[in-house]
Write a protein that holds these residues in place. Sequence first.
Motif, PDB file in Angstrom:
ATOM      1  N   ILE A  71       0.941  -1.214  -0.088  1.00 40.27           N
ATOM      2  CA  ILE A  71      -0.024  -0.026   0.131  1.00 40.27           C
ATOM      3  C   ILE A  71       0.680   1.313  -0.025  1.00 40.27           C
ATOM      4  N   ASP A  72       2.074   1.216   0.760  1.00 42.11           N
ATOM      5  CA  ASP A  72       2.859   2.364   0.770  1.00 42.11           C
ATOM      6  C   ASP A  72       3.409   2.719  -0.535  1.00 42.11           C
ATOM      7  N   THR A  73       4.003   1.436  -1.287  1.00 39.34           N
ATOM      8  CA  THR A  73       4.491   1.510  -2.603  1.00 39.34           C
ATOM      9  C   THR A  73       3.477   2.283  -3.420  1.00 39.34           C
ATOM     10  N   LEU A  74       2.287   1.801  -3.320  1.00 37.20           N
ATOM     11  CA  LEU A  74       1.195   2.404  -4.462  1.00 37.20           C
ATOM     12  C   LEU A  74       1.160   3.929  -4.044  1.00 37.20           C
ATOM     13  N   ARG A  75       0.926   4.405  -2.873  1.00 36.63           N
ATOM     14  CA  ARG A  75       0.581   5.696  -2.128  1.00 36.63           C
ATOM     15  C   ARG A  75       2.002   6.675  -2.790  1.00 36.63           C
ATOM     16  N   ARG A  76       3.255   6.200  -2.560  1.00 33.07           N
ATOM     17  CA  ARG A  76       4.327   6.779  -2.692  1.00 33.07           C
ATOM     18  C   ARG A  76       4.817   7.043  -4.351  1.00 33.07           C
ATOM     19  N   HIS A  77       4.260   6.130  -5.059  1.00 36.24           N
ATOM     20  CA  HIS A  77       4.852   6.020  -6.556  1.00 36.24           C
ATOM     21  C   HIS A  77       3.317   5.824  -7.263  1.00 36.24           C
ATOM     22  N   ASP A  79       2.935   6.989 -10.190  1.00 39.01           N
ATOM     23  CA  ASP A  79       3.253   6.890 -11.617  1.00 39.01           C
ATOM     24  C   ASP A  79       3.983   5.660 -12.137  1.00 39.01           C
ATOM     25  N   LEU A  80       3.740   4.568 -11.211  1.00 38.73           N
ATOM     26  CA  LEU A  80       4.239   3.172 -11.230  1.00 38.73           C
ATOM     27  C   LEU A  80       4.071   2.701 -12.688  1.00 38.73           C
ATOM     28  N   ASN A  81       4.873   2.014 -13.363  1.00 39.24           N
ATOM     29  CA  ASN A  81       4.594   1.201 -14.524  1.00 39.24           C
ATOM     30  C   ASN A  81       3.305   0.252 -14.363  1.00 39.24           C
ATOM     31  N   PRO A  82       2.333   0.366 -15.312  1.00 38.96           N
ATOM     32  CA  PRO A  82       1.193  -0.546 -15.148  1.00 38.96           C
ATOM     33  C   PRO A  82       1.259  -1.730 -14.632  1.00 38.96           C
ATOM     34  N   GLU A  83       2.606  -2.580 -15.400  1.00 35.97           N
ATOM     35  CA  GLU A  83       3.006  -3.939 -15.071  1.00 35.97           C
ATOM     36  C   GLU A  83       3.141  -4.204 -13.648  1.00 35.97           C
ATOM     37  N   ARG A  87       1.327  -5.985 -10.726  1.00 33.25           N
ATOM     38  CA  ARG A  87       1.767  -6.899  -9.742  1.00 33.25           C
ATOM     39  C   ARG A  87       1.771  -6.709  -8.353  1.00 33.25           C
ATOM     40  N   VAL A  88       1.891  -5.656  -7.875  1.00 31.81           N
ATOM     41  CA  VAL A  88       1.648  -4.969  -6.339  1.00 31.81           C
ATOM     42  C   VAL A  88       0.231  -5.297  -6.159  1.00 31.81           C
ATOM     43  N   LEU A  89      -0.596  -5.164  -7.025  1.00 31.18           N
ATOM     44  CA  LEU A  89      -2.173  -5.061  -6.796  1.00 31.18           C
ATOM     45  C   LEU A  89      -2.466  -6.778  -6.551  1.00 31.18           C
ATOM     46  N   ALA A  90      -1.809  -7.741  -7.553  1.00 29.72           N
ATOM     47  CA  ALA A  90      -2.038  -8.783  -7.244  1.00 29.72           C
ATOM     48  C   ALA A  90      -1.465  -9.312  -6.058  1.00 29.72           C
TER      49      ALA A  90
END
Length: 273
Positions: A71-77, A79-83, A87-90
């Motif tokens: 969750i912290d990764t999604l919040r801070r980044h 503009d993550l690459n969709p791929e 993977r993070v969501l999975a």
Amino acid sequence: EQLTRVAEQVAVTGELDQPVLTSRHDEVGRLARAFSSMLAALRQSRTQQQQLVEDASHELRTPLTSMSTNIDTLRRHQDLNPEVRDRVLASLAAEVKALRSLTNELVELTMSARIQEVEGVIDLDVLVQRAVAIVAQRSGRQFDVDATPSTVVGRPEGLLRAIVNVLDNATKFSPAPSPIEVTTRDGRVVVRDHGAGIAARDLSHVFDRFYRAVEARSQPGSGLGLAIVRDVVEACGGEVTVANHVDGGAVFSIQLPMISAESEQEHPHPSNR
């Protein structure tokens, strides 16, 4: 008088480790021994509850830490690459699924200890066929069933869940399309898979709560399913064991008390067909 003091001390402090004199051989002595046995049972129950809470806390910490990191990764980044985002969501979805499974099994484990389902006469071969149908439908796996009619005494729904858990376990470790063999006769249910078997170091721990062999840690599960099997079977006066087959794979055996003519008159015969 001594019993009264001990009872009052337990009521005030909640401390169960109180000495009780049991040397007398009269009615008071019998009462003292019964009271001492009750305190010992309560101490054991409290210890088991504390151990369960500690084990559960440990098991919950790992997926929660992973979820927090993702969750912290999604919040801070943002503009993550969709791929990478997929993977993070999975990973998050997998952790939520693991938490849900763990929560369900924790509830089932505690409820199986608290709820006293009425024992009755059970057609074990019919119950096994029900369990096989449940697992076959959701797993798509093939089961080879050899069910000879036998009648036992036990808790029908609890035993159904226990047999389902053993069959579920077999589907995890027996590679498709190899069949899972299920045999029922004389109050015994035997389930054999065609997997790699169980390492010698793990055989004595298979039914421990939260125990997962190194080889099993890549498989879904919380390590509670087989602990539930043991609790249910032993509550019915039975025994569950595990061994490795000489030709490979693991063999789980559940032995239940067979019904006698006297027991059949004492217990109701629920409809399990």
